[in-house]
Design a protein around this motif. Structure first.
Motif, PDB file in Angstrom:
ATOM      1  N   GLN A   1       0.755  -1.064   0.505  1.00 29.23           N
ATOM      2  CA  GLN A   1      -0.056  -0.299  -0.066  1.00 29.23           C
ATOM      3  C   GLN A   1       0.747   1.038   0.064  1.00 29.23           C
ATOM      4  OE1 GLN A   1      -3.472  -0.101  -0.616  1.00 29.23           O
ATOM      5  NE2 GLN A   1      -2.964  -2.248  -0.198  1.00 29.23           N
ATOM      6  N   TRP A   2       1.878   1.017   0.638  1.00 23.53           N
ATOM      7  CA  TRP A   2       2.962   2.175   1.070  1.00 23.53           C
ATOM      8  C   TRP A   2       4.049   2.217   0.698  1.00 23.53           C
ATOM      9  CZ3 TRP A   2       6.018   1.744   5.110  1.00 23.53           C
ATOM     10  CH2 TRP A   2       5.294   1.122   6.144  1.00 23.53           C
ATOM     11  N   PHE A   3       5.465   2.559   0.554  1.00 26.44           N
ATOM     12  CA  PHE A   3       6.614   2.472   0.773  1.00 26.44           C
ATOM     13  C   PHE A   3       7.710   3.873   1.163  1.00 26.44           C
ATOM     14  CE2 PHE A   3       5.751   5.676  -3.174  1.00 26.44           C
ATOM     15  CZ  PHE A   3       7.218   6.222  -3.056  1.00 26.44           C
ATOM     16  N   VAL A   4       7.887   3.133   1.901  1.00 23.03           N
ATOM     17  CA  VAL A   4       8.874   5.023   2.985  1.00 23.03           C
ATOM     18  C   VAL A   4      10.438   4.552   2.183  1.00 23.03           C
ATOM     19  CG1 VAL A   4       9.933   2.442   4.368  1.00 23.03           C
ATOM     20  CG2 VAL A   4       9.980   4.698   5.364  1.00 23.03           C
ATOM     21  N   THR A   5      11.092   6.033   2.170  1.00 22.53           N
ATOM     22  CA  THR A   5      12.186   6.424   1.635  1.00 22.53           C
ATOM     23  C   THR A   5      13.243   7.149   2.465  1.00 22.53           C
ATOM     24  OG1 THR A   5      11.085   8.091   0.797  1.00 22.53           O
ATOM     25  CG2 THR A   5      11.881   6.699  -1.062  1.00 22.53           C
ATOM     26  N   GLY A   6      14.598   6.899   3.535  1.00 18.73           N
ATOM     27  CA  GLY A   6      15.173   7.876   3.774  1.00 18.73           C
ATOM     28  C   GLY A   6      16.196   8.921   3.543  1.00 18.73           C
ATOM     29  N   SER A   7      16.902   9.808   3.750  1.00 13.90           N
ATOM     30  CA  SER A   7      17.408  10.848   3.277  1.00 13.90           C
ATOM     31  C   SER A   7      18.246  11.408   3.727  1.00 13.90           C
ATOM     32  CB  SER A   7      16.425  11.690   2.583  1.00 13.90           C
ATOM     33  OG  SER A   7      16.399  12.889   2.252  1.00 13.90           O
ATOM     34  N   ALA A   8      19.242  12.209   2.931  1.00 14.95           N
ATOM     35  CA  ALA A   8      20.292  12.778   3.345  1.00 14.95           C
ATOM     36  C   ALA A   8      20.094  13.845   4.208  1.00 14.95           C
ATOM     37  CB  ALA A   8      21.124  13.373   2.429  1.00 14.95           C
ATOM     38  N   ASP A   9      18.234  14.742   4.275  1.00 18.16           N
ATOM     39  CA  ASP A   9      17.646  15.348   4.486  1.00 18.16           C
ATOM     40  C   ASP A   9      17.457  15.430   6.341  1.00 18.16           C
ATOM     41  OD1 ASP A   9      15.833  14.205   4.362  1.00 18.16           O
ATOM     42  OD2 ASP A   9      14.812  15.184   3.115  1.00 18.16           O
ATOM     43  N   ARG A  10      17.966  14.046   6.847  1.00 18.87           N
ATOM     44  CA  ARG A  10      18.145  13.412   7.984  1.00 18.87           C
ATOM     45  C   ARG A  10      16.047  12.886   8.198  1.00 18.87           C
ATOM     46  NH1 ARG A  10      20.096  18.135  10.864  1.00 18.87           N
ATOM     47  NH2 ARG A  10      19.353  19.034   9.596  1.00 18.87           N
ATOM     48  N   THR A  11      15.449  12.406   7.326  1.00 19.66           N
ATOM     49  CA  THR A  11      13.864  12.698   7.512  1.00 19.66           C
ATOM     50  C   THR A  11      14.173  11.161   6.814  1.00 19.66           C
ATOM     51  OG1 THR A  11      13.204  13.814   5.260  1.00 19.66           O
ATOM     52  CG2 THR A  11      13.342  14.796   7.131  1.00 19.66           C
ATOM     53  N   ILE A  12      12.538  10.795   7.391  1.00 19.98           N
ATOM     54  CA  ILE A  12      12.060   9.296   6.475  1.00 19.98           C
ATOM     55  C   ILE A  12      10.858  10.181   6.227  1.00 19.98           C
ATOM     56  CG2 ILE A  12      11.181   7.065   7.200  1.00 19.98           C
ATOM     57  CD1 ILE A  12      13.655   6.892   9.571  1.00 19.98           C
ATOM     58  N   LYS A  13      10.307   9.449   4.963  1.00 15.95           N
ATOM     59  CA  LYS A  13       8.777   9.694   4.486  1.00 15.95           C
ATOM     60  C   LYS A  13       8.353   8.498   4.319  1.00 15.95           C
ATOM     61  CE  LYS A  13      10.179  14.679   2.935  1.00 15.95           C
ATOM     62  NZ  LYS A  13       9.290  14.982   3.898  1.00 15.95           N
ATOM     63  N   ILE A  14       7.492   8.476   4.435  1.00 12.15           N
ATOM     64  CA  ILE A  14       6.156   7.437   3.864  1.00 12.15           C
ATOM     65  C   ILE A  14       4.807   7.477   2.651  1.00 12.15           C
ATOM     66  CG2 ILE A  14       4.258   5.692   4.938  1.00 12.15           C
ATOM     67  CD1 ILE A  14       6.195   5.864   7.463  1.00 12.15           C
TER      68      ILE A  14
END
Length: 517
Positions: free
Chosen positions: A219-232
Motif C-alpha cells: 500500500q505504501w513505501f518508505v524512503t530515507g534521505s540525506a535531509d535526515r528524514t524518513i518519508k512514507i
C-alpha cells in the motif's frame, strides 16, 4: 689445508659456459628412433593374429573402399566419412550373419540381399565379439554394423558410416571421442522481457534519497534521505503520507517488518532505530556500532535484525530485547550491504572497500565462505526470490553465485560504473543502478542486457546529481522504484504496448567467456 681456486678471466668463464650449454643441447638423445616399417608390419601382424584371431574371419572389407571415398575436407584429422547418399558405392560384405544392410545409410548389396540363415559358428562368434551392453545401445537396430564389429576387433574406425560413428560416440571411451573438436559453449537465447518506462517522478525530499523499502501489504513505501528524514508515500498515488524525524545525520537504510508493525532505520549517526507505526514513534534503539551504519535487513522467519557498518562489522540484534547476539567480524573495511535469508547461509555481507563477500553461519556467528573474486568495491548484493542464487555488484562486473558455498556462475559485464544497488524479480529481470545515473536491465538466466536507461535529472538539478542510490520492485513486481541523487523517487513500469515484434531481442549466440576474474 685449503687449495687455492684458480682464477680465470671473465672471457674464459663465459666461453666455458657456452661450451657446456652447446654440448648439452647439440646431441639428439631425446629424439625418437626412426620407425622401421618392416619390423612394424611384423609386430602388427603378430598382434592382430594373437589378440584378434578369433574374430578376424567375420567381416571382410574390400581394399578399394578407401580409394572410392575421399577424405572429408571439413575433418581436421583427415578421417574419411561417408554420407547416406553414397550408399550405392559402399561395398560391404557380411558373411553368414544377417540378410540386412550392415549399418544405417548403407544400401543392400548382392551379397546381403541373399536370404539365408546364419551358421551356428558365425552367430556364436558374433555373440562373443559384441559386449552385453551393445544390445541396449542398439535396441532399435536389427543388425550390428560393420564399423561396430571392426571396433571390437581393434581395427581402424575410419570406414564407419555416420550412423555407426554416432553409436560409437554414445558408447564412449574410444580414441575418436577425444579427438572430436568440441564446440565452444554459446549463450542460450534469452527470455524476452518487455522494456520498462518511467511513468512517475516523486519529489519531496530536500537531500539525496539514499534508501527505499516497500511494505508487505504493497500500500505504501518508505524512503530515507540525506535531509535526515524518513518519508512514507502512498504507492498508488505517489502522495506523501507521513514524515518521521529523529536521525541527526543521513538515513542510509530502511526496512518494514512483515512480522510486526515496525519500521527499522539506520544512519550515519551510528544509530539503529525501531519505529512503532501505530504511534509513529521510536520505541527501541540498538546501540553498539562504532561508526556510520550503512545497511540493515530483517530475517524472514525469526525476530532478528542484522546491520552493517563502516566499523568493518555486521551485528545481529534480537529485535525484542535489543541485545547484540553476535558481532560478525572478519571484513577489513567498511561493510556496505547485508542480506538475510531463511536457508543457510542465512547472512550475506558485501564490503565496499576490502572487495570481498562473506557468507555467515548465523548460529555460530562465524564466516562460512569468503568470496574474493571481485577486484573493486562491492556495494550491492541481491538474492533471487526463487532460485538458490544471488548476485553482487561492483565496478568491475556483476557476478552471479550459487548457494550455499558461493560457487561462481557467470559475469554480467557492460555496466561500467560504480554500482550502488541491485534488484531482481521473480520473472528474472535484474536491475543494476549506478552512481552516474544509469540503470541496466538484465535477463538473469543468460546475463543478456536487454535495456539501458538514463533518466533526466529533476529540473533545477545539476547533471552531476544524476545518481541511483537504491532501487526495489514493489510486492506485485509490476513497478520499479529508484531513489536518486536529484532528490526524487522515480517509478517505472513495464511497457504494456510492447511486443516481441516491436522490441525484438538483438541477440547473437556469442561464445560465453565465463572467467572467474
Amino acid at each position: 689445508y685449503f687449495q687455492e681456486v684458480q682464477k680465470h678471466s671473465v672471457h674464459t668463464l663465459v666461453f666455458r659456459s657456452l661450451k657446456r650449454t652447446h654440448d648439452m643441447f647439440v646431441a639428439d638423445n631425446a629424439k625418437p628412433i626412426p620407425l622401421d616399417e618392416e619390423s612394424h608390419k611384423v609386430k602388427m601382424s603378430v598382434k592382430l593374429r594373437t589378440e584378434y584371431g578369433s574374430v578376424l574371419h567375420m567381416p571382410t572389407l574390400k581394399e578399394n573402399l578407401r580409394e572410392k571415398g575421399g577424405a572429408n575436407t571439413g575433418d581436421p584429422y583427415g578421417h574419411k566419412q561417408y554420407s547416406g547418399n553414397q550408399g550405392q558405392e559402399l561395398d560391404y560384405v557380411i558373411t553368414g550373419t544377417h540378410p540386412y544392410p550392415p549399418g544405417p545409410g548403407v544400401a543392400l548389396t548382392a551379397d546381403t540381399k541373399i536370404q539365408r540363415m546364419p551358421s551356428e559358428s558365425a552367430a556364436q562368434a558374433l555373440a562373443v565379439a559384441l559386449p552385453p551392453s551393445q544390445s541396449r545401445l542398439d535396441a532399435n537396430r536389427t543388425a550390428a554394423g560393420v564399423g561396430d564389429i571392426y571396433r571390437h576387433a581393434g581395427m581402424t574406425e575410419r570406414s564407419q558410416p555416420p550412423g555407426v560413428a554416432m553409436a560409437v560416440m554414445e558408447a564412449g571411451g574410444n580414441k575418436n571421442s577425444a579427438l572430436m573438436a568440441k564446440k565452444a559453449p554459446t549463450m542460450p537465447k534469452p527470455q524476452w522481457h518487455p522494456p520498462w518506462k518511467l511513468y512517475r517522478v516523486i519529489s519531496g525530499h530536500l537531500g539525496w534519497v539514499r534508501c527505499i523499502a516497500v511494505e508487505p501489504g504493497n500500500q505504501w513505501f518508505v524512503t530515507g534521505s540525506a535531509d535526515r528524514t524518513i518519508k512514507i508515500w502512498d504507492l498508488a498515488s505517489g502522495k506523501l503520507k507521513l514524515s518521521l524525524t529523529g536521525h541527526i545525520s543521513t538515513v542510509r537504510g530502511v526496512i518494514v517488518s512483515a512480522r510486526s508493525p515496525y519500521l527499522f532505520s539506520c544512519g550515519e549517526d551510528k544509530q539503529v532505530k525501531c519505529w512503532d507505526l501505530e504511534y509513529n514513534k521510536v520505541i527501541r534503539h540498538y546501540h553498539g556500532h562504532l561508526s556510520a551504519v550503512y545497511g540493515l535487513d530483517l530475517h524472514p522467519t525469526i525476530d532478528v535484525l542484522v546491520t552493517c557498518s563502516r566499523d568493518s562489522t555486521a551485528r545481529i540484534w534480537d529485535v525484542r530485547t535489543k541485545a547484540s547476539v553476535h558481532t560478525l567480524s572478519g571484513h577489513t573495511n567498511a561493510v556496505a550491504t547485508v542480506k538475510c535469508q531463511a536457508p543457510e547461509p542465512q547472512i550475506i555481507t558485501g564490503s565496499s572497500h576490502d572487495t570481498t563477500i562473506r557468507l555467515w553461519d548465523l548460529v555460530a556467528g562465524k564466516t562460512r565462505v569468503t568470496l574474493t573474486n571481485h577486484k573493486k568495491s562491492v556495494r550491492a548484493v541481491v538474492l533471487h526470490p526463487r532460485h538458490y542464487t544471488f548476485a553482487s555488484g561492483s565496478p568491475d562486473n556483476i557476478k552471479q553465485w550459487k548457494f550455499p558455498d558461493g560457487n561462481f556462475i557467470q559475469n554480467l559485464s557492460g555496466h561500467n560504473a560504480i554500482i550502488n544497488t541491485l534488484a531482481v524479480n521473480s520473472d528474472g529481470v535484474l536491475v543494476s543502478g549506478a552512481d552516474n545515473g544509469t540503470m541496466h536491465l538484465w535477463d538473469w538466466r543468460t546475463g543478456y542486457n536487454f535495456q539501458r536507461v538514463h533518466a533526466a535529472v529533476q529540473p533545477g538539478s545539476l547533471d552531476s546529481e544524476s545518481g541511483i542510490f537504491a532501487c526495489i520492485f514493489d510486492q506485485s513486481e509490476s513497478r520499479l522504484l529508484t531513489a536518486e541523487a536529484d532528490k526524487t523517487i522515480k517509478v517505472y513500469r513495464e511497457d504494456e504496448t510492447a511486443t516481441e515484434e516491436t522490441h525484438p531481442i538483438s541477440w547473437k549466440p556469442e561464445i560465453i567467456k565465463r572467467k572467474r576474474f
